[in-house]
Design a protein around this motif. Structure first.
Motif, PDB file in Angstrom:
ATOM      1  N   CYS A 119      22.350 -26.347-100.533  1.00 36.74           N
ATOM      2  CA  CYS A 119      22.095 -26.929-101.862  1.00 36.74           C
ATOM      3  C   CYS A 119      22.489 -28.404-101.927  1.00 36.74           C
ATOM      4  CB  CYS A 119      22.836 -26.150-102.943  1.00 36.74           C
ATOM      5  SG  CYS A 119      22.137 -24.514-103.198  1.00 36.74           S
ATOM      6  N   LYS A 120      23.582 -28.731-101.250  1.00 35.13           N
ATOM      7  CA  LYS A 120      24.044 -30.112-101.247  1.00 35.13           C
ATOM      8  C   LYS A 120      22.963 -31.026-100.650  1.00 35.13           C
ATOM      9  CE  LYS A 120      27.359 -33.060 -98.840  1.00 35.13           C
ATOM     10  NZ  LYS A 120      28.552 -33.118 -97.993  1.00 35.13           N
ATOM     11  N   TYR A 121      22.364 -30.592 -99.523  1.00 35.86           N
ATOM     12  CA  TYR A 121      21.370 -31.444 -98.862  1.00 35.86           C
ATOM     13  C   TYR A 121      20.062 -31.485 -99.649  1.00 35.86           C
ATOM     14  CZ  TYR A 121      24.977 -30.728 -95.444  1.00 35.86           C
ATOM     15  OH  TYR A 121      26.205 -30.642 -94.847  1.00 35.86           O
ATOM     16  N   LEU A 122      19.766 -30.391-100.335  1.00 38.20           N
ATOM     17  CA  LEU A 122      18.544 -30.374-101.154  1.00 38.20           C
ATOM     18  C   LEU A 122      18.664 -31.372-102.297  1.00 38.20           C
ATOM     19  CD1 LEU A 122      17.920 -26.512-101.397  1.00 38.20           C
ATOM     20  CD2 LEU A 122      16.678 -28.163 -99.980  1.00 38.20           C
ATOM     21  N   ILE A 123      19.820 -31.364-102.925  1.00 36.99           N
ATOM     22  CA  ILE A 123      20.014 -32.262-104.066  1.00 36.99           C
ATOM     23  C   ILE A 123      20.099 -33.714-103.611  1.00 36.99           C
ATOM     24  CG2 ILE A 123      21.622 -32.883-105.947  1.00 36.99           C
ATOM     25  CD1 ILE A 123      19.740 -30.374-106.332  1.00 36.99           C
ATOM     26  N   ASN A 124      20.801 -33.952-102.499  1.00 34.59           N
ATOM     27  CA  ASN A 124      20.866 -35.322-101.987  1.00 34.59           C
ATOM     28  C   ASN A 124      19.469 -35.826-101.605  1.00 34.59           C
ATOM     29  OD1 ASN A 124      23.586 -35.481-102.399  1.00 34.59           O
ATOM     30  ND2 ASN A 124      24.152 -34.947-100.309  1.00 34.59           N
ATOM     31  N   THR A 125      18.660 -34.934-101.052  1.00 30.95           N
ATOM     32  CA  THR A 125      17.284 -35.316-100.692  1.00 30.95           C
ATOM     33  C   THR A 125      16.472 -35.604-101.945  1.00 30.95           C
ATOM     34  OG1 THR A 125      17.405 -33.878 -98.760  1.00 30.95           O
ATOM     35  CG2 THR A 125      15.218 -34.571 -99.431  1.00 30.95           C
ATOM     36  N   TYR A 126      16.624 -34.736-102.927  1.00 28.46           N
ATOM     37  CA  TYR A 126      15.904 -34.915-104.193  1.00 28.46           C
ATOM     38  C   TYR A 126      16.245 -36.269-104.815  1.00 28.46           C
ATOM     39  CZ  TYR A 126      14.499 -34.117-109.052  1.00 28.46           C
ATOM     40  OH  TYR A 126      13.928 -34.234-110.289  1.00 28.46           O
ATOM     41  N   GLU A 127      17.534 -36.568-104.866  1.00 20.52           N
ATOM     42  CA  GLU A 127      17.956 -37.825-105.501  1.00 20.52           C
ATOM     43  C   GLU A 127      17.477 -39.028-104.692  1.00 20.52           C
ATOM     44  OE1 GLU A 127      22.175 -37.419-106.128  1.00 20.52           O
ATOM     45  OE2 GLU A 127      21.840 -36.328-108.020  1.00 20.52           O
ATOM     46  N   TYR A 128      17.493 -38.889-103.379  1.00 15.96           N
ATOM     47  CA  TYR A 128      17.088 -39.986-102.499  1.00 15.96           C
ATOM     48  C   TYR A 128      15.597 -40.282-102.631  1.00 15.96           C
ATOM     49  CZ  TYR A 128      16.120 -42.338 -98.018  1.00 15.96           C
ATOM     50  OH  TYR A 128      15.694 -43.189 -97.039  1.00 15.96           O
TER      51      TYR A 128
ATOM     52  N   GLN B 103      22.708 -27.437-109.687  1.00 14.20           N
ATOM     53  CA  GLN B 103      21.527 -28.309-109.798  1.00 14.20           C
ATOM     54  C   GLN B 103      20.336 -27.724-109.029  1.00 14.20           C
ATOM     55  OE1 GLN B 103      23.734 -31.761-108.389  1.00 14.20           O
ATOM     56  NE2 GLN B 103      23.013 -32.901-110.177  1.00 14.20           N
ATOM     57  N   ALA B 104      20.598 -27.251-107.810  1.00 13.45           N
ATOM     58  CA  ALA B 104      19.502 -26.711-106.991  1.00 13.45           C
ATOM     59  C   ALA B 104      18.901 -25.479-107.649  1.00 13.45           C
ATOM     60  CB  ALA B 104      19.999 -26.379-105.592  1.00 13.45           C
ATOM     61  N   SER B 105      19.756 -24.708-108.252  1.00 14.36           N
ATOM     62  CA  SER B 105      19.281 -23.510-108.921  1.00 14.36           C
ATOM     63  C   SER B 105      18.501 -23.874-110.185  1.00 14.36           C
ATOM     64  CB  SER B 105      20.496 -22.633-109.210  1.00 14.36           C
ATOM     65  OG  SER B 105      20.241 -21.799-110.266  1.00 14.36           O
ATOM     66  N   SER B 106      18.970 -24.909-110.881  1.00 15.33           N
ATOM     67  CA  SER B 106      18.274 -25.321-112.104  1.00 15.33           C
ATOM     68  C   SER B 106      16.895 -25.891-111.789  1.00 15.33           C
ATOM     69  CB  SER B 106      19.107 -26.335-112.891  1.00 15.33           C
ATOM     70  OG  SER B 106      19.088 -27.584-112.241  1.00 15.33           O
ATOM     71  N   LEU B 107      16.748 -26.483-110.595  1.00 12.59           N
ATOM     72  CA  LEU B 107      15.433 -26.995-110.188  1.00 12.59           C
ATOM     73  C   LEU B 107      14.519 -25.873-109.703  1.00 12.59           C
ATOM     74  CD1 LEU B 107      16.301 -30.245-108.181  1.00 12.59           C
ATOM     75  CD2 LEU B 107      14.924 -30.132-110.248  1.00 12.59           C
ATOM     76  N   GLY B 108      15.092 -24.688-109.512  1.00  8.87           N
ATOM     77  CA  GLY B 108      14.298 -23.566-109.014  1.00  8.87           C
ATOM     78  C   GLY B 108      14.147 -23.581-107.499  1.00  8.87           C
ATOM     79  N   LEU B 109      14.976 -24.386-106.827  1.00  6.00           N
ATOM     80  CA  LEU B 109      14.863 -24.484-105.368  1.00  6.00           C
ATOM     81  C   LEU B 109      15.447 -23.268-104.667  1.00  6.00           C
ATOM     82  CD1 LEU B 109      15.862 -28.210-104.833  1.00  6.00           C
ATOM     83  CD2 LEU B 109      13.650 -27.169-104.357  1.00  6.00           C
ATOM     84  N   VAL B 110      16.519 -22.753-105.212  1.00  8.32           N
ATOM     85  CA  VAL B 110      17.140 -21.575-104.610  1.00  8.32           C
ATOM     86  C   VAL B 110      17.172 -20.457-105.634  1.00  8.32           C
ATOM     87  CG1 VAL B 110      18.558 -22.624-102.808  1.00  8.32           C
ATOM     88  CG2 VAL B 110      19.358 -22.656-105.159  1.00  8.32           C
ATOM     89  N   ASN B 111      16.955 -19.279-105.153  1.00  7.25           N
ATOM     90  CA  ASN B 111      16.934 -18.126-106.046  1.00  7.25           C
ATOM     91  C   ASN B 111      18.082 -17.203-105.696  1.00  7.25           C
ATOM     92  OD1 ASN B 111      14.573 -19.107-107.024  1.00  7.25           O
ATOM     93  ND2 ASN B 111      13.310 -17.756-105.760  1.00  7.25           N
ATOM     94  N   SER B 112      18.320 -16.324-106.591  1.00  9.38           N
ATOM     95  CA  SER B 112      19.289 -15.300-106.321  1.00  9.38           C
ATOM     96  C   SER B 112      18.655 -14.000-106.782  1.00  9.38           C
ATOM     97  CB  SER B 112      20.564 -15.602-107.113  1.00  9.38           C
ATOM     98  OG  SER B 112      21.632 -14.936-106.517  1.00  9.38           O
ATOM     99  N   THR B 113      18.825 -12.954-105.990  1.00  7.50           N
ATOM    100  CA  THR B 113      18.217 -11.686-106.400  1.00  7.50           C
ATOM    101  C   THR B 113      18.942 -11.121-107.612  1.00  7.50           C
ATOM    102  OG1 THR B 113      19.519 -10.780-104.606  1.00  7.50           O
ATOM    103  CG2 THR B 113      17.147 -10.914-104.248  1.00  7.50           C
ATOM    104  N   ASN B 114      20.217 -11.450-107.683  1.00  2.17           N
ATOM    105  CA  ASN B 114      21.019 -10.980-108.810  1.00  2.17           C
ATOM    106  C   ASN B 114      21.217 -12.168-109.763  1.00  2.17           C
ATOM    107  OD1 ASN B 114      23.254 -10.436-110.458  1.00  2.17           O
ATOM    108  ND2 ASN B 114      24.078  -8.986-108.960  1.00  2.17           N
TER     109      ASN B 114
END
Ligand code: ZN
Length: 406
Positions: free
Chosen positions: A51-60, A86-97
């Motif tokens: 998630c950290k790298y996804l968000i850093n990539t998004y911001e970059y 943040q990653a979850s709010s963007l819908g990038l990562v999901n959780s089954t629960n």
């Protein structure tokens, strides 16, 4: 645009052919903020860290901060894990629960493809992410994973493994994750990777019968244009040139040791004995596994019938496949094998006319010392192919490989 594209291709191929972690301490990936990448590159990455790298990539790339949504997971500390929220709010990562996130879950190759595909869609909603629909994977890949994986493979962002499988369900390491993210956004903010320039038309320059002084001239031209080719080598060719071919990212293929039609095609035993001498020489000098081969005269040559009978090429092509080699014929000929030395312009015209209607052009040329006009024709061939919209690539397992005899 061409310049930018070739820059990207050079970059991508550089990544494919050279060190897995070219960016460990490179400022070009500073925006990812990876802690101790060189020490931790072989560790499996978990969902939380991704998630950290996804968000850093998004911001970059998007040059904006993601919206922050209401925190909802019970198994993460909201103060310590802003990236996950943040990653979850963007819908990038999901959780089954809906209430738990399981940040320590491992990430598979397919998970990463799906996640990065989503990220690209979020940043560039109108981007054309089609391509690669005809790429077939022998592994069982789920419906939802298939399109993102095909996209990643069609753009050269991910590679198949040596045996052609995907290992889509294999957990991936931090190093592989970072490589993949960097390849994905290699040309940000322009993102030509998204616009399908790469998979539309491909040309493969192939040079037989070397090496010689012409090979050096050819290598210099390829370097100048930042494109990659394939060299089918015979005999005990100059090791310095072979090493240079390997180091500069071109593909090396075996074109037999003796190249003596009557000797090699006399029997399968003769052929493989001669082939193996060359195979050992090329692997030891280049340090690479040599997977590609080209039969002298092509797999439909007629001399072999006189030397070893009508079935000889059928037997050899079948055995080549059994041994795991890719034999490559061609669908465009430069004509430079002709007895007399062809003028440079004739070679250029033969290649460009031959490639004109092709989606994948595998071009036969020669590097032997006597064929000086081929090396001279190369700059115009490259410029002509690029003008026609071809991406110039070295042969790989994912390439179209023309075979006269199936
Ligand atoms: Zn040859």
């Amino acid at each position: 645009m061409i310049k930018m594209i070739s820059k990207f291709i050079a970059f991508t191929l550089g990544m494919l052919f050279f060190s897995q972690i070219a960016f460990a301490d490179d400022t070009s990936s500073n925006w990812l903020k990876v802690d101790q990448l060189s020490q931790r590159q072989d560790f499996l990455i978990d969902k939380g860290e991704l998630c950290k790298y996804l968000i850093n990539t998004y911001e970059y790339v998007a040059k904006t901060t993601p919206p922050s949504l209401e925190y909802k997971f019970t198994d993460i500390d909201p103060q310590a894990q802003p990236y996950i929220i943040q990653a979850s709010s963007l819908g990038l990562v999901n959780s089954t629960n809906p209430t738990t996130f399981t940040p320590s879950a491992t990430v598979t190759k397919a998970d990463l493809a799906v996640t990065l595909y989503k990220l690209i869609k979020i940043i560039y909603p109108s981007a054309d992410l089609t391509g690669g629909e005809n790429i077939i994977f022998p592994d069982n890949v789920s419906e939802t994973d298939l399109i993102p994986l095909q996209f990643m493979y069609s753009r050269g962002i991910m590679e198949k493994t040596k045996n052609g499988t995907l290992e889509a369900s294999t957990p991936i390491t931090l190093g592989q994750t970072i490589d993949t993210i960097i390849r994905t956004i290699a040309t940000a903010p322009d993102f030509p990777v998204l616009f399908n320039h790469y998979s539309s038309k491909r040309a493969y320059l192939t040079f037989d019968d070397g090496t010689s002084a012409n090979t050096i001239k050819i290598l210099d031209t390829l370097k100048k244009y930042n494109v990659f080719a394939s060299f089918f080598i015979t005999g005990k060719s100059d090791p310095t040139i072979i090493k240079r071919i390997a180091e500069e990212g071109h593909t090396i293929g075996n074109h037999t040791n003796s190249h003596n039609y009557f000797a090699i095609y006399a029997s399968p035993e003769n052929f493989w004995a001669d082939f193996n001498i060359e195979q050992e020489y090329l692997s030891s000098v280049s340090g690479q596994d040599i997977l590609f081969m080209r039969f002298p005269g092509g797999s439909n040559n007629t001399v072999s019938v006189k030397a070893g009978g009508t079935q000889i090429m059928k037997t050899l092509t079948m055995q080549a496949k059994e041994k795991g080699y890719f034999y490559v014929d061609w669908n465009v000929s430069s004509g430079d094998a002709s007895g007399k030395l062809l003028p440079k312009d004739t070679i250029v015209n033969n290649v460009l006319n031959g490639a004109k209607d092709k989606q994948d052009a595998v071009i036969l040329m020669h590097q032997i010392a006597s064929k000086t006009t081929t090396a001279e024709a190369l700059p115009e061939i490259i410029e002509g192919l690029q003008k026609m919209g071809f991406e110039i690539l070295p042969l790989s397992k994912n390439s179209y490989l023309p075979q006269f005899l199936k």
